[in-house]
Design a protein around this motif. Structure first.
Motif, PDB file in Angstrom:
ATOM      1  N   ILE A  36      71.827  51.140  46.288  1.00  0.00           N
ATOM      2  CA  ILE A  36      72.815  51.906  46.525  1.00  0.00           C
ATOM      3  C   ILE A  36      74.307  51.671  45.814  1.00  0.00           C
ATOM      4  CG2 ILE A  36      74.485  52.673  48.417  1.00  0.00           C
ATOM      5  CD1 ILE A  36      72.095  52.303  50.280  1.00  0.00           C
TER       6      ILE A  36
ATOM      7  N   LEU B  23      75.728  54.487  43.268  1.00  0.00           N
ATOM      8  CA  LEU B  23      77.059  54.870  43.324  1.00  0.00           C
ATOM      9  C   LEU B  23      77.709  54.498  41.874  1.00  0.00           C
ATOM     10  CD1 LEU B  23      77.882  53.724  47.074  1.00  0.00           C
ATOM     11  CD2 LEU B  23      78.123  55.989  46.002  1.00  0.00           C
TER      12      LEU B  23
ATOM     13  N   THR C 108      73.083  58.301  56.780  1.00  0.00           N
ATOM     14  CA  THR C 108      73.966  58.804  55.733  1.00  0.00           C
ATOM     15  C   THR C 108      75.277  58.133  55.978  1.00  0.00           C
ATOM     16  OG1 THR C 108      74.801  61.003  54.619  1.00  0.00           O
ATOM     17  CG2 THR C 108      74.341  60.822  57.293  1.00  0.00           C
TER      18      THR C 108
ATOM     19  N   TRP D 196      81.631  60.459  47.571  1.00  0.00           N
ATOM     20  CA  TRP D 196      80.328  60.320  47.454  1.00  0.00           C
ATOM     21  C   TRP D 196      79.650  60.220  48.825  1.00  0.00           C
ATOM     22  CZ3 TRP D 196      79.591  61.555  42.627  1.00  0.00           C
ATOM     23  CH2 TRP D 196      80.397  61.185  41.807  1.00  0.00           C
TER      24      TRP D 196
ATOM     25  N   VAL E 220      76.134  59.622  50.658  1.00  0.00           N
ATOM     26  CA  VAL E 220      74.908  58.872  50.350  1.00  0.00           C
ATOM     27  C   VAL E 220      73.981  58.994  51.530  1.00  0.00           C
ATOM     28  CG1 VAL E 220      74.271  56.463  50.137  1.00  0.00           C
ATOM     29  CG2 VAL E 220      76.478  57.028  49.381  1.00  0.00           C
TER      30      VAL E 220
ATOM     31  N   ILE F  52      66.729  57.484  47.858  1.00  0.00           N
ATOM     32  CA  ILE F  52      68.280  57.625  47.949  1.00  0.00           C
ATOM     33  C   ILE F  52      69.060  58.484  47.170  1.00  0.00           C
ATOM     34  CG2 ILE F  52      70.449  56.155  47.362  1.00  0.00           C
ATOM     35  CD1 ILE F  52      68.642  53.594  47.763  1.00  0.00           C
TER      36      ILE F  52
ATOM     37  N   VAL G 184      72.452  60.317  45.993  1.00  0.00           N
ATOM     38  CA  VAL G 184      74.167  60.426  46.231  1.00  0.00           C
ATOM     39  C   VAL G 184      74.257  61.967  45.657  1.00  0.00           C
ATOM     40  CG1 VAL G 184      75.979  59.455  45.213  1.00  0.00           C
ATOM     41  CG2 VAL G 184      73.910  57.797  45.675  1.00  0.00           C
TER      42      VAL G 184
END
Length: 113
Positions: free
Chosen positions: A32, A36, A77, A83, A85, A93, A95
């Motif tokens: 993640i 990001l 989530t 953002w 996610v 995943i 974004v």
């Protein structure tokens, strides 16, 4: 789509798709952070600490429990700055850019579940 399948909708533009593998060497949290950083166009160290937005230990524990099961209906989530996610138990995943609204669509394509 499977009858009764869990479907979440998004109203934001997807910018990065990633995948974690619990048998791999990176935790969901690590994947993640990298996703990001890619979305923001920065080095992961330039991001604010993810723990300010989500409990990383709980996130990793939740998805370890499902062990990447394709039929698991677990979705988490959270929002980090601009953002959105989305994380699924099967390892996907996504974004999305919360500043770029779209018509509501499923977060993940149900045909690839």
């Amino acid at each position: 789509m499977d009858k009764g399948a869990l479907t979440f909708y998004r109203g934001c533009t997807p910018v990065v798709d990633a995948q974690y593998d619990l048998k791999g060497d990176r935790s969901p949290t690590e994947v993640i952070v990298k996703a990001l950083a890619e979305a923001a166009g920065v080095d992961p160290l330039e991001l604010p600490p993810l723990n300010e937005f989500v409990d990383c230990d709980a996130l990793d524990s939740l998805f370890k429990e499902h062990d990447g099961a394709k039929d698991a209906d677990a979705i988490l989530t959270f929002r980090m700055e601009n953002w959105n996610v989305f994380i699924r138990a099967d390892g996907r995943i996504r974004v999305c850019d919360g500043t770029q609204p779209t018509d509501p669509e499923p977060v993940f394509d149900p045909s690839t579940a």
